[in-house]
Write a protein that holds these residues in place. Structure first.
Motif, PDB file in Angstrom:
ATOM      1  N   ARG A 138     -19.841 -17.726 -30.794  1.00 39.00           N
ATOM      2  CA  ARG A 138     -21.476 -16.702 -30.059  1.00 39.00           C
ATOM      3  C   ARG A 138     -20.141 -15.561 -29.676  1.00 39.00           C
ATOM      4  NH1 ARG A 138     -23.232 -19.723 -25.649  1.00 39.00           N
ATOM      5  NH2 ARG A 138     -22.600 -21.696 -26.151  1.00 39.00           N
ATOM      6  N   ALA A 139     -18.755 -16.039 -29.741  1.00 35.12           N
ATOM      7  CA  ALA A 139     -17.713 -14.652 -29.856  1.00 35.12           C
ATOM      8  C   ALA A 139     -17.548 -14.167 -30.537  1.00 35.12           C
ATOM      9  CB  ALA A 139     -15.969 -15.279 -28.383  1.00 35.12           C
ATOM     10  N   LYS A 140     -17.931 -14.999 -31.841  1.00 32.60           N
ATOM     11  CA  LYS A 140     -17.644 -13.590 -32.658  1.00 32.60           C
ATOM     12  C   LYS A 140     -18.550 -13.033 -33.116  1.00 32.60           C
ATOM     13  CE  LYS A 140     -15.875 -14.572 -37.263  1.00 32.60           C
ATOM     14  NZ  LYS A 140     -15.756 -16.144 -38.953  1.00 32.60           N
ATOM     15  N   GLU A 141     -19.712 -13.922 -32.926  1.00 34.10           N
ATOM     16  CA  GLU A 141     -21.324 -13.216 -33.316  1.00 34.10           C
ATOM     17  C   GLU A 141     -21.326 -11.614 -32.130  1.00 34.10           C
ATOM     18  OE1 GLU A 141     -24.075 -15.840 -32.999  1.00 34.10           O
ATOM     19  OE2 GLU A 141     -23.611 -16.618 -35.060  1.00 34.10           O
ATOM     20  N   HIS A 142     -20.921 -12.223 -31.506  1.00 37.36           N
ATOM     21  CA  HIS A 142     -21.103 -11.163 -30.431  1.00 37.36           C
ATOM     22  C   HIS A 142     -19.473  -9.837 -30.517  1.00 37.36           C
ATOM     23  CE1 HIS A 142     -22.260  -8.848 -26.616  1.00 37.36           C
ATOM     24  NE2 HIS A 142     -20.578  -9.015 -26.286  1.00 37.36           N
ATOM     25  N   ARG A 143     -19.039 -10.323 -30.775  1.00 36.57           N
ATOM     26  CA  ARG A 143     -17.891  -9.405 -30.994  1.00 36.57           C
ATOM     27  C   ARG A 143     -18.471  -8.232 -32.390  1.00 36.57           C
ATOM     28  NH1 ARG A 143     -13.854 -12.745 -30.138  1.00 36.57           N
ATOM     29  NH2 ARG A 143     -14.071 -13.394 -31.943  1.00 36.57           N
ATOM     30  N   TRP A 144     -18.905  -9.049 -33.333  1.00 33.99           N
ATOM     31  CA  TRP A 144     -19.798  -8.714 -34.555  1.00 33.99           C
ATOM     32  C   TRP A 144     -20.563  -8.094 -34.630  1.00 33.99           C
ATOM     33  CZ3 TRP A 144     -24.107  -9.084 -37.198  1.00 33.99           C
ATOM     34  CH2 TRP A 144     -24.773  -7.972 -38.585  1.00 33.99           C
ATOM     35  N   HIS A 145     -21.258  -7.811 -33.720  1.00 36.08           N
ATOM     36  CA  HIS A 145     -22.736  -7.321 -33.025  1.00 36.08           C
ATOM     37  C   HIS A 145     -21.954  -6.578 -32.706  1.00 36.08           C
ATOM     38  CE1 HIS A 145     -26.791  -6.575 -31.986  1.00 36.08           C
ATOM     39  NE2 HIS A 145     -26.687  -6.426 -30.542  1.00 36.08           N
ATOM     40  N   LEU A 146     -21.281  -5.835 -31.576  1.00 36.66           N
ATOM     41  CA  LEU A 146     -20.765  -4.945 -31.010  1.00 36.66           C
ATOM     42  C   LEU A 146     -20.389  -3.876 -32.044  1.00 36.66           C
ATOM     43  CD1 LEU A 146     -19.127  -6.228 -27.743  1.00 36.66           C
ATOM     44  CD2 LEU A 146     -21.165  -5.168 -28.324  1.00 36.66           C
ATOM     45  N   GLU A 147     -19.486  -4.401 -33.005  1.00 38.57           N
ATOM     46  CA  GLU A 147     -19.030  -3.408 -34.398  1.00 38.57           C
ATOM     47  C   GLU A 147     -19.672  -2.437 -34.955  1.00 38.57           C
ATOM     48  OE1 GLU A 147     -16.305  -4.253 -38.556  1.00 38.57           O
ATOM     49  OE2 GLU A 147     -16.251  -5.237 -36.385  1.00 38.57           O
ATOM     50  N   TRP A 148     -20.728  -3.604 -35.260  1.00 39.48           N
ATOM     51  CA  TRP A 148     -22.289  -3.665 -35.815  1.00 39.48           C
ATOM     52  C   TRP A 148     -22.289  -2.287 -35.338  1.00 39.48           C
ATOM     53  CZ3 TRP A 148     -27.200  -3.180 -34.731  1.00 39.48           C
ATOM     54  CH2 TRP A 148     -28.144  -3.429 -35.526  1.00 39.48           C
ATOM     55  N   ARG A 158     -21.178  -0.203 -32.830  1.00 41.99           N
ATOM     56  CA  ARG A 158     -20.242   0.764 -32.923  1.00 41.99           C
ATOM     57  C   ARG A 158     -20.865   1.702 -34.065  1.00 41.99           C
ATOM     58  NH1 ARG A 158     -15.274  -1.421 -32.230  1.00 41.99           N
ATOM     59  NH2 ARG A 158     -16.396  -2.579 -30.655  1.00 41.99           N
TER      60      ARG A 158
END
Length: 126
Positions: free
Chosen positions: A56-66, A68
């Motif tokens: 979930r943390a990885k998906e959250h980071r990916w979503h934030l990067e997307w 951004r």
């Protein structure tokens, strides 16, 4: 006779105690195995939970990067549009000024002014 009877009872008692001891040992062994199974299950649950949190943390980071990247692309597009709009306004204003100058030159050319013969730019106007 009594000695044999007492010895037989002692043997029976010892056999019962031995059987109870073996049953108790098996029960303890099963309890130990059950406890270790429960501990392993708890460890597995914690491991799965940790993995789930990590995913979930990885998906959250990916979503934030997307998000951004998307915002950056939108900002660049907006910057490009505003720059192009400014250039359009500039060239539209230049075209209006050129049109006004052409109209003014046409007006001077067709005015049949008396000063046109003495105008040093008369050859250009004609």
């Amino acid at each position: 006779f009594r000695g044999k009877e007492l010895q037989a009872q002692r043997l029976i008692t010892q056999e019962k105690e031995q059987d109870e001891y073996e049953v108790d040992q098996r029960r303890r062994e099963l309890e130990t195995l059950a406890r270790s199974d429960v501990e392993e299950y708890i460890k597995d649950c914690k491991r799965r939970r940790r993995k789930s949190l990590a995913v979930r943390a990885k998906e959250h980071r990916w979503h934030l990067e997307w998000k951004r990247d998307k915002m950056e692309a939108e900002r660049k597009e907006k910057n490009k549009r505003s720059k192009n709009a400014a250039l359009d306004r500039k060239y539209a204003e230049l075209a209006r000024e050129k049109e006004r100058a052409r109209i003014a030159l046409d007006a001077l050319r067709h005015a049949r002014c008396t000063f046109s013969s003495s105008n040093p730019f008369g050859s250009i106007l004609e």
